[in-house]
Design a protein around this motif. Structure first.
Motif, PDB file in Angstrom:
ATOM      1  N   LEU A 124     -32.809  48.852   7.014  1.00 11.66           N
ATOM      2  CA  LEU A 124     -32.558  50.248   7.372  1.00 11.66           C
ATOM      3  C   LEU A 124     -31.696  50.272   8.626  1.00 11.66           C
ATOM      4  O   LEU A 124     -32.112  49.813   9.693  1.00 11.66           O
ATOM      5  N   THR A 125     -30.485  50.817   8.490  1.00 13.65           N
ATOM      6  CA  THR A 125     -29.465  50.719   9.535  1.00 13.65           C
ATOM      7  C   THR A 125     -29.086  52.104  10.051  1.00 13.65           C
ATOM      8  O   THR A 125     -28.725  52.977   9.260  1.00 13.65           O
ATOM      9  N   PRO A 126     -29.148  52.346  11.370  1.00 12.35           N
ATOM     10  CA  PRO A 126     -28.689  53.634  11.904  1.00 12.35           C
ATOM     11  C   PRO A 126     -27.259  53.923  11.455  1.00 12.35           C
ATOM     12  O   PRO A 126     -26.411  53.024  11.445  1.00 12.35           O
ATOM     13  N   PRO A 157     -25.248  39.599   6.104  1.00 10.82           N
ATOM     14  CA  PRO A 157     -25.800  38.347   5.575  1.00 10.82           C
ATOM     15  C   PRO A 157     -25.969  38.425   4.054  1.00 10.82           C
ATOM     16  O   PRO A 157     -26.354  39.471   3.513  1.00 10.82           O
ATOM     17  N   GLU A 158     -25.674  37.341   3.378  1.00  9.31           N
ATOM     18  CA  GLU A 158     -25.782  37.318   1.927  1.00  9.31           C
ATOM     19  C   GLU A 158     -27.221  37.610   1.484  1.00  9.31           C
ATOM     20  O   GLU A 158     -28.173  37.065   2.039  1.00  9.31           O
ATOM     21  N   GLY A 159     -27.351  38.491   0.503  1.00  7.08           N
ATOM     22  CA  GLY A 159     -28.672  38.823  -0.025  1.00  7.08           C
ATOM     23  C   GLY A 159     -29.360  39.978   0.677  1.00  7.08           C
ATOM     24  O   GLY A 159     -30.481  40.338   0.309  1.00  7.08           O
ATOM     25  N   LEU A 160     -28.711  40.568   1.680  1.00  8.14           N
ATOM     26  CA  LEU A 160     -29.302  41.677   2.428  1.00  8.14           C
ATOM     27  C   LEU A 160     -28.540  42.962   2.135  1.00  8.14           C
ATOM     28  O   LEU A 160     -27.315  43.007   2.249  1.00  8.14           O
ATOM     29  N   THR A 161     -29.250  44.011   1.744  1.00  5.78           N
ATOM     30  CA  THR A 161     -28.642  45.313   1.485  1.00  5.78           C
ATOM     31  C   THR A 161     -28.837  46.213   2.694  1.00  5.78           C
ATOM     32  O   THR A 161     -29.973  46.459   3.120  1.00  5.78           O
ATOM     33  N   LEU A 162     -27.731  46.685   3.259  1.00  2.00           N
ATOM     34  CA  LEU A 162     -27.785  47.572   4.420  1.00  2.00           C
ATOM     35  C   LEU A 162     -27.825  49.025   3.962  1.00  2.00           C
ATOM     36  O   LEU A 162     -26.948  49.478   3.229  1.00  2.00           O
ATOM     37  N   ILE A 163     -28.844  49.764   4.416  1.00  2.00           N
ATOM     38  CA  ILE A 163     -29.034  51.148   3.995  1.00  2.00           C
ATOM     39  C   ILE A 163     -28.815  52.073   5.183  1.00  2.00           C
ATOM     40  O   ILE A 163     -29.453  51.922   6.228  1.00  2.00           O
ATOM     41  N   LYS A 164     -27.913  53.024   5.021  1.00  2.00           N
ATOM     42  CA  LYS A 164     -27.578  53.957   6.096  1.00  2.00           C
ATOM     43  C   LYS A 164     -28.653  55.041   6.223  1.00  2.00           C
ATOM     44  O   LYS A 164     -29.013  55.688   5.240  1.00  2.00           O
ATOM     45  N   VAL A 165     -29.176  55.232   7.443  1.00  2.00           N
ATOM     46  CA  VAL A 165     -30.168  56.285   7.679  1.00  2.00           C
ATOM     47  C   VAL A 165     -29.814  57.054   8.945  1.00  2.00           C
ATOM     48  O   VAL A 165     -29.390  56.467   9.938  1.00  2.00           O
ATOM     49  N   ALA A 181     -34.839  57.614   5.662  1.00  2.00           N
ATOM     50  CA  ALA A 181     -35.513  56.331   5.463  1.00  2.00           C
ATOM     51  C   ALA A 181     -36.602  56.439   4.404  1.00  2.00           C
ATOM     52  O   ALA A 181     -36.737  55.556   3.541  1.00  2.00           O
ATOM     53  N   LEU A 182     -37.369  57.525   4.428  1.00  2.00           N
ATOM     54  CA  LEU A 182     -38.433  57.711   3.440  1.00  2.00           C
ATOM     55  C   LEU A 182     -37.845  57.864   2.038  1.00  2.00           C
ATOM     56  O   LEU A 182     -38.404  57.358   1.057  1.00  2.00           O
ATOM     57  N   GLY A 183     -36.713  58.545   1.947  1.00  2.00           N
ATOM     58  CA  GLY A 183     -36.047  58.691   0.655  1.00  2.00           C
ATOM     59  C   GLY A 183     -35.565  57.362   0.116  1.00  2.00           C
ATOM     60  O   GLY A 183     -35.703  57.069  -1.079  1.00  2.00           O
ATOM     61  N   ALA A 184     -34.991  56.532   1.003  1.00  2.00           N
ATOM     62  CA  ALA A 184     -34.511  55.213   0.586  1.00  2.00           C
ATOM     63  C   ALA A 184     -35.676  54.329   0.147  1.00  2.00           C
ATOM     64  O   ALA A 184     -35.577  53.603  -0.849  1.00  2.00           O
ATOM     65  N   LEU A 185     -36.781  54.393   0.861  1.00  2.00           N
ATOM     66  CA  LEU A 185     -37.956  53.589   0.499  1.00  2.00           C
ATOM     67  C   LEU A 185     -38.533  54.023  -0.843  1.00  2.00           C
ATOM     68  O   LEU A 185     -39.035  53.189  -1.613  1.00  2.00           O
TER      69      LEU A 185
END
Length: 363
Positions: free
Chosen positions: A315-317, A329-337, A343-347
């Motif tokens: 979870l990324t600002p 980093p490979e294998g990591l998905t960055l989610i904009k919040v 954040a709750l919606g992404a989760l």
């Protein structure tokens, strides 16, 4: 001595001199590297990170990890060799020393400042989580700090509740500065306060504070913004009363950047089911009482540290997304919040497995 031999000897001596210079001559830089990452839903040093009493809690699963950055100390001076190695290292970042310790700030001053920010971030995390759950929280404006040698020293104290300035009710910390700066430097200003001891006693006895004081002081001048304005030498903040106990047990961590992950951890423990669906989610970001997520420093170090521990999502600002997406980093998905709601919606999408529409950084 043959010319070729002399040249080789001179070159060797010069190389030795350069190496010695690189090792022994300090340079004005400091280093940042990935620090520890801790699951807010789990234990740390043998006890739960989040401890809630007086309210029903629920079992959780997965990870909601807060992340940190390790930095060199204020009094440590890197040499040239270390600086070059840091510049070349993929997981480290070398920055000017003043970036981490501006204005000659000491290690002790930096630690104290980080501790205060960490404490405030915990309070805001509690408020943000409870607001999402529609749990009422009482709040009031307080004196956070008093500057030594200022007009307020000896008259106002940290923890005093500010009810009004010049008879005008104070509702937000920013109201205090607005009301004080209506004056010209040298004019008197009147604070109506509830003393910190009276406020503490009222909270303990679960009653409304009954004793207030009117305190007057003469404003002085500040020109730190390039224009002279009236000040009294305090910073205002917010304090809260919670309907049940929430303790955050995490030592040797400072700064405000764990706010978002603490808020999510609290929310998870107070609601049925698992926010993560058993996945490994990490993240970072400051949070305010309203649930707004703010940017932090060292984002590249935090994503590296999180992935090394096994995080699948981060979870990324929103304001950090561009920098983080440059070297994910490979294998990591960055989610904009941008908020705790984001954040709750992404989760929700993560635990349902419906991740196609996640607001990823860089997309």
């Amino acid at each position: 001595m043959p010319r070729r031999t002399a040249t080789m000897l001179a070159s060797t001596l010069m190389l030795i001199a350069l190496l010695c210079a690189g090792v022994f001559i300090p340079v004005p830089y400091a280093e940042m590297s990935p620090g520890p990452t801790v699951n807010t839903l789990g234990d740390h040093d043998g006890e739960p990170v989040l401890q809630i009493a007086g309210k029903k809690t629920y079992a959780t699963s997965g990870h909601l990890n807060m992340t940190t950055v390790r930095v060199t100390s204020a009094d440590y001076r890197m040499n040239l060799v270390e600086a070059v190695y840091g510049w070349l290292a993929h997981d480290n970042k070398v920055v000017p020393h003043e970036t981490l310790y501006p204005d000659g700030k000491t290690e002790e001053q930096s630690t104290q400042e980080n501790a205060e920010e960490f404490s405030q971030s915990q309070e805001s995390a509690k408020v943000a989580a409870l607001k999402q759950l529609d749990v009422p929280v009482k709040s009031w404006v307080i004196v956070s700090t008093v500057v030594k040698g200022s007009p307020a020293q000896g008259k106002l104290h940290a923890g005093d509740v500010i009810k009004a300035v010049d008879g005008t009710a104070v509702k937000e910390p920013n109201d205090v500065a607005k009301l004080v700066t209506k004056h010209k430097p040298g004019q008197d200003v009147r604070f109506t306060i509830v003393p910190a001891k009276e406020q503490a006693a009222a909270e303990k006895e679960k009653r409304t504070p009954t004793r207030t004081q009117d305190i007057s002081m003469t404003t002085t001048t500040s020109d730190d913004t390039g224009e002279k304005r009236a000040i009294v030498g305090i910073s205002a903040g917010t304090d809260h009363t919670f309907p049940f106990t929430i303790d955050i047990k995490l030592a040797d961590v400072g700064g405000p950047s764990a706010g978002l992950m603490f808020a999510l951890g609290i929310y998870d423990k107070l609601t049925p089911g698992s926010l993560t669906g058993g996945r490994f989610v990490a993240g970072t970001g400051t949070i305010d009482d309203a649930g707004k997520v703010g940017p932090i420093g060292g984002i590249e170090m935090k994503t590296v540290g999180a992935r090394a521990k096994g995080a699948q999502y981060f979870l990324t600002p929103a304001d950090n997304c561009a920098a983080a997406a440059k070297d994910t980093p490979e294998g990591l998905t960055l989610i904009k919040v941008g908020t705790i709601k984001d954040a709750l919606g992404a989760l929700k999408d993560i635990r349902s497995g419906d991740t196609a529409d996640l607001p990823e950084c860089g997309k």
